[in-house]
Design a protein around this motif. Structure first.
Motif, PDB file in Angstrom:
ATOM      1  N   TYR A 173     -22.172 -29.180  40.413  1.00  0.00           N
ATOM      2  CA  TYR A 173     -22.881 -27.972  40.835  1.00  0.00           C
ATOM      3  C   TYR A 173     -23.215 -27.106  39.628  1.00  0.00           C
ATOM      4  O   TYR A 173     -22.320 -26.718  38.868  1.00  0.00           O
ATOM      5  CB  TYR A 173     -22.015 -27.170  41.811  1.00  0.00           C
ATOM      6  N   ASP A 174     -24.487 -26.795  39.473  1.00  0.00           N
ATOM      7  CA  ASP A 174     -24.948 -25.895  38.423  1.00  0.00           C
ATOM      8  C   ASP A 174     -24.682 -24.467  38.901  1.00  0.00           C
ATOM      9  O   ASP A 174     -25.235 -24.024  39.911  1.00  0.00           O
ATOM     10  CB  ASP A 174     -26.443 -26.128  38.184  1.00  0.00           C
ATOM     11  N   ARG A 175     -23.852 -23.738  38.171  1.00  0.00           N
ATOM     12  CA  ARG A 175     -23.495 -22.383  38.590  1.00  0.00           C
ATOM     13  C   ARG A 175     -24.676 -21.427  38.560  1.00  0.00           C
ATOM     14  O   ARG A 175     -24.607 -20.340  39.121  1.00  0.00           O
ATOM     15  CB  ARG A 175     -22.359 -21.851  37.698  1.00  0.00           C
ATOM     16  N   ARG A 176     -25.769 -21.816  37.914  1.00  0.00           N
ATOM     17  CA  ARG A 176     -26.965 -20.971  37.885  1.00  0.00           C
ATOM     18  C   ARG A 176     -27.826 -21.171  39.122  1.00  0.00           C
ATOM     19  O   ARG A 176     -28.754 -20.406  39.366  1.00  0.00           O
ATOM     20  CB  ARG A 176     -27.778 -21.295  36.622  1.00  0.00           C
ATOM     21  N   ARG A 177     -27.521 -22.208  39.919  1.00  0.00           N
ATOM     22  CA  ARG A 177     -28.313 -22.515  41.109  1.00  0.00           C
ATOM     23  C   ARG A 177     -27.625 -22.113  42.413  1.00  0.00           C
ATOM     24  O   ARG A 177     -28.290 -21.970  43.437  1.00  0.00           O
ATOM     25  CB  ARG A 177     -28.610 -24.021  41.174  1.00  0.00           C
ATOM     26  N   PHE A 178     -26.304 -21.982  42.382  1.00  0.00           N
ATOM     27  CA  PHE A 178     -25.551 -21.690  43.603  1.00  0.00           C
ATOM     28  C   PHE A 178     -24.751 -20.406  43.405  1.00  0.00           C
ATOM     29  O   PHE A 178     -24.203 -20.168  42.329  1.00  0.00           O
ATOM     30  CB  PHE A 178     -24.592 -22.844  43.922  1.00  0.00           C
ATOM     31  N   ASP A 179     -24.671 -19.599  44.463  1.00  0.00           N
ATOM     32  CA  ASP A 179     -23.911 -18.357  44.308  1.00  0.00           C
ATOM     33  C   ASP A 179     -22.414 -18.643  44.373  1.00  0.00           C
ATOM     34  O   ASP A 179     -21.971 -19.722  44.766  1.00  0.00           O
ATOM     35  CB  ASP A 179     -24.341 -17.300  45.327  1.00  0.00           C
ATOM     36  N   ARG A 180     -21.643 -17.656  43.987  1.00  0.00           N
ATOM     37  CA  ARG A 180     -20.202 -17.839  43.832  1.00  0.00           C
ATOM     38  C   ARG A 180     -19.519 -18.238  45.134  1.00  0.00           C
ATOM     39  O   ARG A 180     -18.609 -19.075  45.139  1.00  0.00           O
ATOM     40  CB  ARG A 180     -19.577 -16.561  43.272  1.00  0.00           C
ATOM     41  N   ALA A 181     -19.947 -17.653  46.243  1.00  0.00           N
ATOM     42  CA  ALA A 181     -19.310 -17.966  47.525  1.00  0.00           C
ATOM     43  C   ALA A 181     -19.498 -19.439  47.888  1.00  0.00           C
ATOM     44  O   ALA A 181     -18.576 -20.098  48.381  1.00  0.00           O
ATOM     45  CB  ALA A 181     -19.881 -17.070  48.628  1.00  0.00           C
ATOM     46  N   VAL A 182     -20.689 -19.963  47.627  1.00  0.00           N
ATOM     47  CA  VAL A 182     -20.963 -21.374  47.916  1.00  0.00           C
ATOM     48  C   VAL A 182     -20.124 -22.258  46.998  1.00  0.00           C
ATOM     49  O   VAL A 182     -19.521 -23.247  47.444  1.00  0.00           O
ATOM     50  CB  VAL A 182     -22.465 -21.685  47.742  1.00  0.00           C
ATOM     51  N   LEU A 183     -20.066 -21.920  45.726  1.00  0.00           N
ATOM     52  CA  LEU A 183     -19.282 -22.713  44.776  1.00  0.00           C
ATOM     53  C   LEU A 183     -17.804 -22.736  45.166  1.00  0.00           C
ATOM     54  O   LEU A 183     -17.158 -23.787  45.118  1.00  0.00           O
ATOM     55  CB  LEU A 183     -19.441 -22.141  43.368  1.00  0.00           C
ATOM     56  N   THR A 184     -17.288 -21.601  45.557  1.00  0.00           N
ATOM     57  CA  THR A 184     -15.884 -21.534  45.966  1.00  0.00           C
ATOM     58  C   THR A 184     -15.637 -22.405  47.192  1.00  0.00           C
ATOM     59  O   THR A 184     -14.649 -23.157  47.255  1.00  0.00           O
ATOM     60  CB  THR A 184     -15.482 -20.083  46.263  1.00  0.00           C
ATOM     61  N   ALA A 185     -16.543 -22.318  48.164  1.00  0.00           N
ATOM     62  CA  ALA A 185     -16.389 -23.122  49.379  1.00  0.00           C
ATOM     63  C   ALA A 185     -16.495 -24.610  49.075  1.00  0.00           C
ATOM     64  O   ALA A 185     -15.735 -25.428  49.616  1.00  0.00           O
ATOM     65  CB  ALA A 185     -17.454 -22.717  50.403  1.00  0.00           C
ATOM     66  N   MET A 186     -17.411 -24.985  48.201  1.00  0.00           N
ATOM     67  CA  MET A 186     -17.578 -26.398  47.881  1.00  0.00           C
ATOM     68  C   MET A 186     -16.404 -26.943  47.066  1.00  0.00           C
ATOM     69  O   MET A 186     -15.992 -28.086  47.248  1.00  0.00           O
ATOM     70  CB  MET A 186     -18.898 -26.609  47.112  1.00  0.00           C
ATOM     71  N   GLU A 187     -15.868 -26.108  46.187  1.00  0.00           N
ATOM     72  CA  GLU A 187     -14.687 -26.550  45.437  1.00  0.00           C
ATOM     73  C   GLU A 187     -13.538 -26.835  46.400  1.00  0.00           C
ATOM     74  O   GLU A 187     -12.836 -27.839  46.282  1.00  0.00           O
ATOM     75  CB  GLU A 187     -14.286 -25.494  44.424  1.00  0.00           C
ATOM     76  N   ARG A 188     -13.359 -25.969  47.362  1.00  0.00           N
ATOM     77  CA  ARG A 188     -12.274 -26.146  48.331  1.00  0.00           C
ATOM     78  C   ARG A 188     -12.518 -27.345  49.251  1.00  0.00           C
ATOM     79  O   ARG A 188     -11.570 -27.921  49.790  1.00  0.00           O
ATOM     80  CB  ARG A 188     -12.121 -24.878  49.161  1.00  0.00           C
ATOM     81  N   ALA A 189     -13.775 -27.714  49.420  1.00  0.00           N
ATOM     82  CA  ALA A 189     -14.107 -28.836  50.308  1.00  0.00           C
ATOM     83  C   ALA A 189     -13.806 -30.191  49.681  1.00  0.00           C
ATOM     84  O   ALA A 189     -13.779 -31.205  50.381  1.00  0.00           O
ATOM     85  CB  ALA A 189     -15.587 -28.769  50.702  1.00  0.00           C
ATOM     86  N   HIS A 190     -13.600 -30.216  48.383  1.00  0.00           N
ATOM     87  CA  HIS A 190     -13.349 -31.479  47.677  1.00  0.00           C
ATOM     88  C   HIS A 190     -11.860 -31.662  47.413  1.00  0.00           C
ATOM     89  O   HIS A 190     -11.193 -30.726  46.965  1.00  0.00           O
ATOM     90  CB  HIS A 190     -14.108 -31.506  46.341  1.00  0.00           C
ATOM     91  N   PRO A 191     -11.341 -32.857  47.637  1.00  0.00           N
ATOM     92  CA  PRO A 191      -9.920 -33.114  47.349  1.00  0.00           C
ATOM     93  C   PRO A 191      -9.574 -33.017  45.870  1.00  0.00           C
ATOM     94  O   PRO A 191      -8.421 -32.769  45.527  1.00  0.00           O
ATOM     95  CB  PRO A 191      -9.707 -34.542  47.872  1.00  0.00           C
ATOM     96  N   ARG A 192     -10.555 -33.243  45.005  1.00  0.00           N
ATOM     97  CA  ARG A 192     -10.326 -33.182  43.566  1.00  0.00           C
ATOM     98  C   ARG A 192     -11.276 -32.171  42.924  1.00  0.00           C
ATOM     99  O   ARG A 192     -12.417 -32.019  43.342  1.00  0.00           O
ATOM    100  CB  ARG A 192     -10.556 -34.543  42.913  1.00  0.00           C
ATOM    101  N   THR A 193     -10.769 -31.504  41.879  1.00  0.00           N
ATOM    102  CA  THR A 193     -11.588 -30.625  41.043  1.00  0.00           C
ATOM    103  C   THR A 193     -11.411 -31.081  39.609  1.00  0.00           C
ATOM    104  O   THR A 193     -10.280 -31.351  39.173  1.00  0.00           O
ATOM    105  CB  THR A 193     -11.151 -29.158  41.180  1.00  0.00           C
ATOM    106  N   LEU A 194     -12.507 -31.184  38.867  1.00  0.00           N
ATOM    107  CA  LEU A 194     -12.443 -31.677  37.494  1.00  0.00           C
ATOM    108  C   LEU A 194     -12.498 -30.540  36.487  1.00  0.00           C
ATOM    109  O   LEU A 194     -13.191 -29.532  36.704  1.00  0.00           O
ATOM    110  CB  LEU A 194     -13.611 -32.627  37.214  1.00  0.00           C
ATOM    111  N   LEU A 195     -11.773 -30.722  35.390  1.00  0.00           N
ATOM    112  CA  LEU A 195     -11.974 -29.839  34.254  1.00  0.00           C
ATOM    113  C   LEU A 195     -13.422 -29.972  33.792  1.00  0.00           C
ATOM    114  O   LEU A 195     -13.964 -31.075  33.716  1.00  0.00           O
ATOM    115  CB  LEU A 195     -11.036 -30.215  33.111  1.00  0.00           C
TER     116      LEU A 195
END
Length: 299
Positions: A164-186
């Motif tokens: 996810y490009d942080r310049r294309r998605f707002d913070r609320a969407v990014l937070t929700a999508m991060e939580r939707a994934h079992p893994r988060t990458l550095l």
């Protein structure tokens, strides 16, 4: 947006992805985004997997391949035998023009089965989520896909990164999508993330990423702070299982601090077999309060 600072097992370096993982990564820089792509592709090829790259729409395939290949041309033969494929979401859902989560997942499921039938160890896909705007898809449809994709991964040799490009998605969407994934990458290769779990009674310190020469000062500082915080409990757990690399210098710093931790009764270090061997060879077995616990890799 940095990944969540929690002590759970969701945050890992890209090198630790394995079949069945569905991972989130975000980037805010056009140069940074290629680090995860290149590492993900090269590791997949080295492990005998088929690799599918869906870059952000508008980025030419030639640029993608040049970025992955730099500074060598290590993927040429993989491209010639179709082990590495650069495509697009339009191609994935073709011949249909309209995106649906079910349609996309069915195609990826078939591609996973086909990769296995062709003799590959599995399929891995890097998907830049810039396709959402390019296809005019609403956030609701994207959310539905990300939160209902379990069947693609469960017990199957499929690995996916959603970038996810942080310049294309707002913070609320990014937070929700991060939580939707079992893994988060550095986000960055070569980075080190110290994370302390406030709910852990041992005040466990998780060190994630790469503990190399460049990160030795940060590695040492994180350990010193953790020892200070856990002095009242007189015990500390250091979890190295999500380190991709542990240098000799960082290992020596760890052993030195453990030897000097006079206010503690116990310092437990949980680590992968290769790091366990390194710490033992450097004298870890001679530190009275140090307990080295070997934790096998889950793959």
């Amino acid at each position: 947006m940095p990944a969540r600072d929690t002590g759970d097992s969701s945050l890992i370096p890209v090198q630790q992805l394995r079949p069945g993982d569905h991972a989130f990564v975000s980037y805010g820089d056009d140069e940074v985004r290629w680090e995860a792509v290149a590492a993900f592709v090269r590791l997949g090829l080295a492990r005998g997997e088929k690799v599918l790259v869906l870059p952000c729409p508008g980025v030419p395939a030639d640029e993608v391949l040049a970025r992955i290949d730099f500074p060598s041309h290590s993927t040429v033969s993989a491209r010639e035998r179709d082990q590495l494929v650069v495509s697009s979401m339009r191609e994935v859902i073709r011949p249909d023009a309209e995106f649906t989560a079910a349609r996309q997942m069915a195609r990826l499921s078939r591609e996973t089965d086909r990769a296995a039938a062709e003799g590959y160890a599995g399929l891995r896909a890097f998907i830049d989520m810039g396709w959402v705007a390019a296809l005019g898809i609403g956030i609701e449809a994207m959310t539905a896909r990300e939160t209902s994709a379990h069947a693609l991964f469960a017990g199957r040799p499929y690995t996916e990164i959603c970038a996810y490009d942080r310049r294309r998605f707002d913070r609320a969407v990014l937070t929700a999508m991060e939580r939707a994934h079992p893994r988060t990458l550095l986000e960055r290769l070569g980075s080190l993330r110290p994370v302390r779990d406030p709910d852990d009674p041992d005040g466990a310190l998780h060190l994630i990423g790469e503990a190399d020469t460049a990160n030795r000062a940060a590695f040492t500082t994180a350990l010193q702070i953790a020892l200070a915080h856990t002095a009242p409990a007189r015990r500390l757990t250091v979890d190295l299982t999500r380190l991709h690399f542990l240098s000799v210098g960082c290992a020596v710093s760890l052993l030195t601090l453990a030897r000097r931790a006079a206010g503690h009764d116990r310092v437990e270090v949980r680590c992968a077999p290769e790091h366990h061997r390194l710490l033992r060879r450097l004298g870890g077995g001679t530190v009275p309060l140090l307990v080295l616990t070997e934790v096998g890799r889950p793959w």
